[in-house]
Design an enzyme around this catalytic site. Structure first.
Site, PDB file in Angstrom:
ATOM      1  N   GLY A 192       0.815  -1.221   0.000  1.00 26.95           N
ATOM      2  CA  GLY A 192       0.000   0.000   0.000  1.00 26.95           C
ATOM      3  C   GLY A 192       0.839   1.256   0.000  1.00 26.95           C
ATOM      4  O   GLY A 192       0.464   2.253   0.623  1.00 26.95           O
ATOM      5  N   ALA A 193       1.963   1.238  -0.716  1.00 26.13           N
ATOM      6  CA  ALA A 193       2.911   2.362  -0.657  1.00 26.13           C
ATOM      7  C   ALA A 193       2.714   3.384  -1.763  1.00 26.13           C
ATOM      8  O   ALA A 193       3.548   4.265  -1.929  1.00 26.13           O
ATOM      9  CB  ALA A 193       4.344   1.832  -0.704  1.00 26.13           C
ATOM     10  N   ARG A 210       0.444   5.651  -1.857  1.00 21.99           N
ATOM     11  CA  ARG A 210      -0.066   6.921  -1.312  1.00 21.99           C
ATOM     12  C   ARG A 210      -0.118   6.834   0.210  1.00 21.99           C
ATOM     13  O   ARG A 210       0.141   5.795   0.813  1.00 21.99           O
ATOM     14  CB  ARG A 210      -1.472   7.220  -1.861  1.00 21.99           C
ATOM     15  CG  ARG A 210      -2.520   6.176  -1.522  1.00 21.99           C
ATOM     16  CD  ARG A 210      -3.903   6.606  -2.011  1.00 21.99           C
ATOM     17  NE  ARG A 210      -3.983   6.610  -3.449  1.00 21.99           N
ATOM     18  CZ  ARG A 210      -4.415   5.592  -4.195  1.00 21.99           C
ATOM     19  NH1 ARG A 210      -4.806   4.466  -3.593  1.00 21.99           N
ATOM     20  NH2 ARG A 210      -4.465   5.670  -5.498  1.00 21.99           N
ATOM     21  N   GLY A 211      -0.478   7.922   0.845  1.00 24.44           N
ATOM     22  CA  GLY A 211      -0.739   7.944   2.285  1.00 24.44           C
ATOM     23  C   GLY A 211       0.458   7.601   3.149  1.00 24.44           C
ATOM     24  O   GLY A 211       1.599   7.959   2.851  1.00 24.44           O
ATOM     25  N   ILE A 212       0.195   6.903   4.240  1.00 27.00           N
ATOM     26  CA  ILE A 212       1.227   6.588   5.218  1.00 27.00           C
ATOM     27  C   ILE A 212       2.297   5.689   4.617  1.00 27.00           C
ATOM     28  O   ILE A 212       3.494   5.868   4.869  1.00 27.00           O
ATOM     29  CB  ILE A 212       0.594   5.931   6.456  1.00 27.00           C
ATOM     30  CG1 ILE A 212      -0.291   6.938   7.192  1.00 27.00           C
ATOM     31  CG2 ILE A 212       1.660   5.383   7.401  1.00 27.00           C
ATOM     32  CD1 ILE A 212      -1.139   6.335   8.295  1.00 27.00           C
ATOM     33  N   GLY A 213       1.880   4.717   3.805  1.00 24.03           N
ATOM     34  CA  GLY A 213       2.857   3.825   3.184  1.00 24.03           C
ATOM     35  C   GLY A 213       3.865   4.576   2.342  1.00 24.03           C
ATOM     36  O   GLY A 213       5.083   4.335   2.423  1.00 24.03           O
ATOM     37  N   ASP A 250      -1.829  -7.089  -5.228  1.00 22.64           N
ATOM     38  CA  ASP A 250      -3.021  -7.172  -4.396  1.00 22.64           C
ATOM     39  C   ASP A 250      -2.668  -8.164  -3.293  1.00 22.64           C
ATOM     40  O   ASP A 250      -2.379  -9.336  -3.591  1.00 22.64           O
ATOM     41  CB  ASP A 250      -4.203  -7.672  -5.227  1.00 22.64           C
ATOM     42  CG  ASP A 250      -5.510  -7.730  -4.451  1.00 22.64           C
ATOM     43  OD1 ASP A 250      -5.457  -7.866  -3.211  1.00 22.64           O
ATOM     44  OD2 ASP A 250      -6.582  -7.665  -5.079  1.00 22.64           O
ATOM     45  N   TYR A 304     -14.519  -4.679  11.199  1.00 26.42           N
ATOM     46  CA  TYR A 304     -13.283  -3.904  11.027  1.00 26.42           C
ATOM     47  C   TYR A 304     -12.331  -4.143  12.186  1.00 26.42           C
ATOM     48  O   TYR A 304     -11.128  -4.330  11.991  1.00 26.42           O
ATOM     49  CB  TYR A 304     -13.606  -2.415  10.905  1.00 26.42           C
ATOM     50  CG  TYR A 304     -12.375  -1.537  10.863  1.00 26.42           C
ATOM     51  CD1 TYR A 304     -11.494  -1.600   9.789  1.00 26.42           C
ATOM     52  CD2 TYR A 304     -12.086  -0.650  11.902  1.00 26.42           C
ATOM     53  CE1 TYR A 304     -10.367  -0.806   9.749  1.00 26.42           C
ATOM     54  CE2 TYR A 304     -10.956   0.147  11.872  1.00 26.42           C
ATOM     55  CZ  TYR A 304     -10.091   0.068  10.787  1.00 26.42           C
ATOM     56  OH  TYR A 304      -8.961   0.849  10.754  1.00 26.42           O
ATOM     57  N   LYS A 329      -8.471  -5.559  11.904  1.00 30.08           N
ATOM     58  CA  LYS A 329      -7.281  -4.823  12.355  1.00 30.08           C
ATOM     59  C   LYS A 329      -6.584  -5.548  13.501  1.00 30.08           C
ATOM     60  O   LYS A 329      -5.358  -5.588  13.579  1.00 30.08           O
ATOM     61  CB  LYS A 329      -7.660  -3.408  12.780  1.00 30.08           C
ATOM     62  CG  LYS A 329      -8.078  -2.500  11.649  1.00 30.08           C
ATOM     63  CD  LYS A 329      -7.052  -2.404  10.525  1.00 30.08           C
ATOM     64  CE  LYS A 329      -5.799  -1.640  10.913  1.00 30.08           C
ATOM     65  NZ  LYS A 329      -4.901  -1.435   9.750  1.00 30.08           N
TER      66      LYS A 329
END
Length: 443
Positions: free
Chosen positions: A17-18, A20-23, A74, A168, A172
């Site tokens: 998941g790199a 965008r965002g935190i990744g 994925d 959820y 997590k």
């Protein structure tokens, strides 16, 4: 902010998941040291609502001095992960750090969450983390100073963290249980830790969930990348920890956290400083502001600091009693006009997507009690007590009520500014924004 020291120079990071965002923020932080980064994410083409692809992330990494390997992955697909791992080993000679960042979120209750969505969250969060770790571990065992970092919360078994979004939470917490087990299984060889934010982190996904205004109560992604960097700088003996971003950075000597705020001047209030009791939110925990001024940050899920805010609002002070002595001074004027419009847009789809009964205790010029039933049949609305017990009671000035339904005042901002008091399920309060957006064009 935490300064780069060069400790990750030549290291290879495999980050899910790199794009965008935190990744991506963690990837860019490592790139400044000259690290190699495998961008394992699904987004190969531009998303219509979310910025960034694996290729644009690779360009940013290399512009900062790192080396990048974009891979279409994925995390539900074992072959795609395996192929990306082999490419990483061929290109960079091994893997030193794995960051399990990819995640799927849906904050609905059990009856409102389709099994397709449940399967997605379990497959991405829990199974994806376990599978990616399993395939990377043989290579991590060959590295000196290997790390696995899961972006997952501490295991807090207070039921408040389950009742509004059980699926959820299970997904997590599955990531967190991987930390618990693998830290012991590979103790002495691989450091396995979890990282979680103390406050809400502003990303494009957050804008989609909570609207553009929500960012003003968030910190930026840099606080998470700095915290991850601090973890990677520690030896393999630092393992089995559920790290909170602010806590580890304070130990690293960071004192100015305003640099991480989207809106300078925001702050985090500890539980003992809250002047009202508890609340819970569909998007993120909201700070109660009755009797308090300022710009507080939104504490994140699953943390003890926010636990006290998430109980039933039945004991919250400052709300009108449940109908005792309530009167309705007028059934005409702007409030009545607003409810006439509400009646006009009610339909089974709105009811199905919301599922709550709302009571409004209005004060000011047009004081009175009104209700909206978005739970039964095709819905109903009108003056007086709702036909069944309300799930949510909202208390506010009638003028602010009109502004809220005209789209001039978001419920989140009204709540945080003290203009709106809520008793009941905050999840349903946030869901009302969908109906309000439908009304905006009619008012």
């Amino acid at each position: 902010m935490l300064q780069n020291t060069g400790k990750l120079a030549g290291k290879t990071l495999f980050i899910t998941g790199a794009s965008r965002g935190i990744g991506k923020a963690i990837a860019l932080k490592a790139a400044r040291d000259g690290a190699n980064v495998v961008i394992a994410a699904k987004t190969a083409q531009v998303h219509p609502k979310l910025p960034g692809t694996i290729y644009t992330a690779a360009e940013e990494i290399e512009a900062l001095g790192g080396k990048a390997l974009p891979c279409i992955v994925d995390v539900r697909d074992e072959k795609q992960i395996g192929d990306a791992v082999q490419l990483a080993v061929q290109k960079f000679g091994g893997i030193d750090i794995l960051v399990n960042n990819a995640s799927a979120i849906n904050l609905n209750g059990t009856l409102e969450t389709p099994m397709k969505t449940v399967d997605l969250m379990l497959a991405v969060n829990l199974r994806g983390t376990y599978l990616t770790s399993k395939l990377c571990i043989p290579h991590l065992l060959k590295s000196k100073g290997a790390h696995i970092l899961n972006l997952s919360p501490p295991l807090n078994l207070n039921p408040i963290w389950f009742k509004n979004h059980t699926a959820y939470t299970m997904a997590k917490y599955g990531m967190s249980m991987c930390v618990l087990g693998m830290a012991e299984e590979f103790r002495g060889s691989i450091a396995v830790n979890a990282l979680w934010p103390k406050t809400a982190i502003h990303t494009a996904a957050m804008d989609m969930l909570g609207g553009m205004d929500v960012g003003k109560r968030c910190r930026n992604v840099d606080i998470m990348s700095d915290a991850a960097y601090a973890i990677f700088s520690k030896p393999p003996s630092y393992t089995g920890n559920f790290v909170i971003d602010e806590d580890i950075l304070r130990k690293e000597g960071i004192k100015d956290f305003d640099v991480y705020a989207i809106a300078p001047g925001t702050f985090f209030m500890s539980q003992r400083r809250y002047k009202t009791s508890q609340c819970n939110s569909h998007v993120m925990v909201l700070v109660c502001l009755s009797g308090f001024t300022g710009n507080p940050l939104m504490p994140d899920f699953f943390l003890d600091e926010a636990e006290g805010l998430l109980q039933n609002l039945g004991e919250q002070k400052g709300l009108p009693d449940s109908g005792k002595g309530s009167t309705t001074s007028s059934i005409s004027g702007p409030i009545a006009e607003t409810f006439n419009i509400i009646k006009g847009i009610l339909n089974p789809d709105v009811v199905k997507s919301t599922g709550g009964v709302y009571r409004f205790d209005l004060s000011g010029e047009h004081a009175g009690v009104w209700y909206i039933d978005l739970k039964n049949d095709a819905g109903s609305a009108g003056c007086g007590e709702p036909p069944v017990k309300p799930d949510v009671v909202m208390a506010m000035d009638s003028a602010d009520f009109t502004k809220m339904f005209a789209g001039e005042l978001k419920p989140t901002m009204a709540f945080m500014s003290g203009k709106l008091k809520i008793k009941g399920d905050m999840t349903l309060a946030i869901k009302m924004e969908k109906m309000m957006s439908m009304m905006k064009s009619k008012l």
